[in-house]
Write a protein that holds these residues in place. Sequence first.
Motif, PDB file in Angstrom:
ATOM      1  N   PRO A  89       0.809  -1.214   0.000  1.00 23.89           N
ATOM      2  CA  PRO A  89       0.000   0.000   0.000  1.00 23.89           C
ATOM      3  C   PRO A  89       0.845   1.268   0.000  1.00 23.89           C
ATOM      4  O   PRO A  89       1.942   1.293   0.560  1.00 23.89           O
ATOM      5  N   MET A  90       0.283   2.297  -0.648  1.00 23.84           N
ATOM      6  CA  MET A  90       0.886   3.623  -0.558  1.00 23.84           C
ATOM      7  C   MET A  90       0.584   4.198   0.825  1.00 23.84           C
ATOM      8  O   MET A  90      -0.218   3.647   1.574  1.00 23.84           O
ATOM      9  N   LEU A  91       1.193   5.350   1.151  1.00 21.06           N
ATOM     10  CA  LEU A  91       0.948   5.966   2.464  1.00 21.06           C
ATOM     11  C   LEU A  91      -0.476   6.510   2.537  1.00 21.06           C
ATOM     12  O   LEU A  91      -1.009   6.975   1.528  1.00 21.06           O
ATOM     13  N   PRO A  92      -1.087   6.479   3.714  1.00 18.22           N
ATOM     14  CA  PRO A  92      -2.405   7.122   3.841  1.00 18.22           C
ATOM     15  C   PRO A  92      -2.273   8.644   3.749  1.00 18.22           C
ATOM     16  O   PRO A  92      -1.187   9.190   3.958  1.00 18.22           O
ATOM     17  N   GLY A  93      -3.394   9.281   3.444  1.00 17.28           N
ATOM     18  CA  GLY A  93      -3.395  10.752   3.467  1.00 17.28           C
ATOM     19  C   GLY A  93      -3.218  11.394   2.100  1.00 17.28           C
ATOM     20  O   GLY A  93      -3.007  12.597   2.014  1.00 17.28           O
ATOM     21  N   PHE A  94      -3.287  10.566   1.036  1.00 10.62           N
ATOM     22  CA  PHE A  94      -3.185  11.133  -0.317  1.00 10.62           C
ATOM     23  C   PHE A  94      -4.422  10.780  -1.121  1.00 10.62           C
ATOM     24  O   PHE A  94      -4.923   9.662  -1.024  1.00 10.62           O
ATOM     25  N   SER A  95      -4.934  11.736  -1.864  1.00 15.25           N
ATOM     26  CA  SER A  95      -6.009  11.430  -2.815  1.00 15.25           C
ATOM     27  C   SER A  95      -5.750  12.230  -4.087  1.00 15.25           C
ATOM     28  O   SER A  95      -4.881  13.115  -4.108  1.00 15.25           O
ATOM     29  N   TYR A  96      -6.494  11.910  -5.133  1.00 13.06           N
ATOM     30  CA  TYR A  96      -6.161  12.432  -6.459  1.00 13.06           C
ATOM     31  C   TYR A  96      -7.366  13.068  -7.131  1.00 13.06           C
ATOM     32  O   TYR A  96      -8.497  12.642  -6.910  1.00 13.06           O
ATOM     33  N   ALA A  97      -7.069  14.076  -7.954  1.00 15.29           N
ATOM     34  CA  ALA A  97      -8.130  14.733  -8.725  1.00 15.29           C
ATOM     35  C   ALA A  97      -7.618  14.925 -10.147  1.00 15.29           C
ATOM     36  O   ALA A  97      -6.430  14.716 -10.411  1.00 15.29           O
ATOM     37  N   ASP A  98      -8.517  15.325 -11.046  1.00 20.08           N
ATOM     38  CA  ASP A  98      -8.126  15.438 -12.458  1.00 20.08           C
ATOM     39  C   ASP A  98      -7.373  16.740 -12.718  1.00 20.08           C
ATOM     40  O   ASP A  98      -7.852  17.826 -12.366  1.00 20.08           O
TER      41      ASP A  98
END
Length: 410
Positions: free
Chosen positions: A169-178
């Motif tokens: 898994p990647m680290l928690p606390g990241f999300s992505y947008a366009d």
Amino acid sequence: MRAQDFGLTKEKIMEIADKYMIHTNDRFSLVAETAKDLEIKDVGGEAYLDFFAGIAVNSAGNNNEKVVEAIKEQADCILHTSLYPYSVPQALLARLICETLGYQKIFFQNSGTEANEAMIKMARKYGVENYGEHRYHIVSARKSFHGRTYGSLSATGQPDNACQTGLKPMLPGFSYADFNHLESFRNACTEDTIAIMLEPIQGEAGVYPATQEFMRGIRRLCDEKKLLLLFDEVQTGWCRTGETMGYMHYGIKPDIVTMAKGMGGGMPIGAVCTSEKISNVLTGGTHASTYGGNPVCCAAAYAQINELLKRGLAKNAKYVGEYFMGELKDLPKVKEVRGKGLLIAVEFEEVDAVLLKHVAQHNKLLITATSENTIRMVPPLIATKADCDNAYSILKASLISMEKLEGGSR
Ligand code: PLP
């Protein structure tokens, strides 16, 4: 070190490297031994036209005289100090960068990914200290690339790409947008978000510049929601795109900015710049680096940045880049030419970009491929129109020979 000093041929050097090195790149079949400006010479003396600059690094030309001189002089004085003693190159480079960009503080690192790690740590700690334990989330762009250490890799918005495969898994606390989609970022920000992290031009994704509207909207969104705006200018920084920094195209300024690649003239150095207020969160024990601010790297970067600025290489990148992009549109099978300054990608209809890279290398031009159908060119910023004409002719001849081969194999 030179092959002849060890009685070795090009083939033997490649054989030794293939036997012992872990290769994670599709390597050029050349052994680079010497370089000057836009020319790289192979063992045996074959000369190549350099339109990749060690992946957007050798911006003031390969082996820039001033940079080499600075390295030699500094090597004669002191090689390494750590961040305990003060050193002349660290102090002078810190002042040069902060005063040129209008930031108050800098921390030196050894690479782009490390500079981004420092930026992510600063943002998270700033959020937690100012707004509470929950507020450490960062929204970055889909298709972004921020580096290969875990923080930077987690900020990289490419969950299905090879760069993250098998590493979850990647680290928690990241999300992505366009990317280039303001509403997508607005929707992705929650009460846990402390920052938005962006490249002004997505380089590794295939050179996609941010629009004016998007960038200004993002700055407004950050101000409105009390978010920090983090820019990764590892690839776009230091004159590459036709402005000193990529953000300068947009009339906005990030709260924290990172840099590496073009700043060091070929020496491994990166940095993160910010305001006094934000920098205060990095206290003793929170962050450090043994080699960060290495005096030889700082001396090289000091010479490199002075070269870039004094010779007006941002302006040259803009002027020559515009000319080259115009020219590239006339290549066979072009779908789109994208870029700013001398950060340029050409996307083709049904052309194998990796094969084109190898054919171009055979024809003595060095470029890279970013995806199946896309090549990227990031020559030293001293490139002239004549250099671009040469690169264009080689690309055209390479594409024509590939077409003939395809025709012949049918
Ligand atoms: N950020 C961006 C935008 C990059 O293009 C890169 C490298 O290509 C990195 C970060 C990582 O830099 P480094 O390879 O120096 O760690």
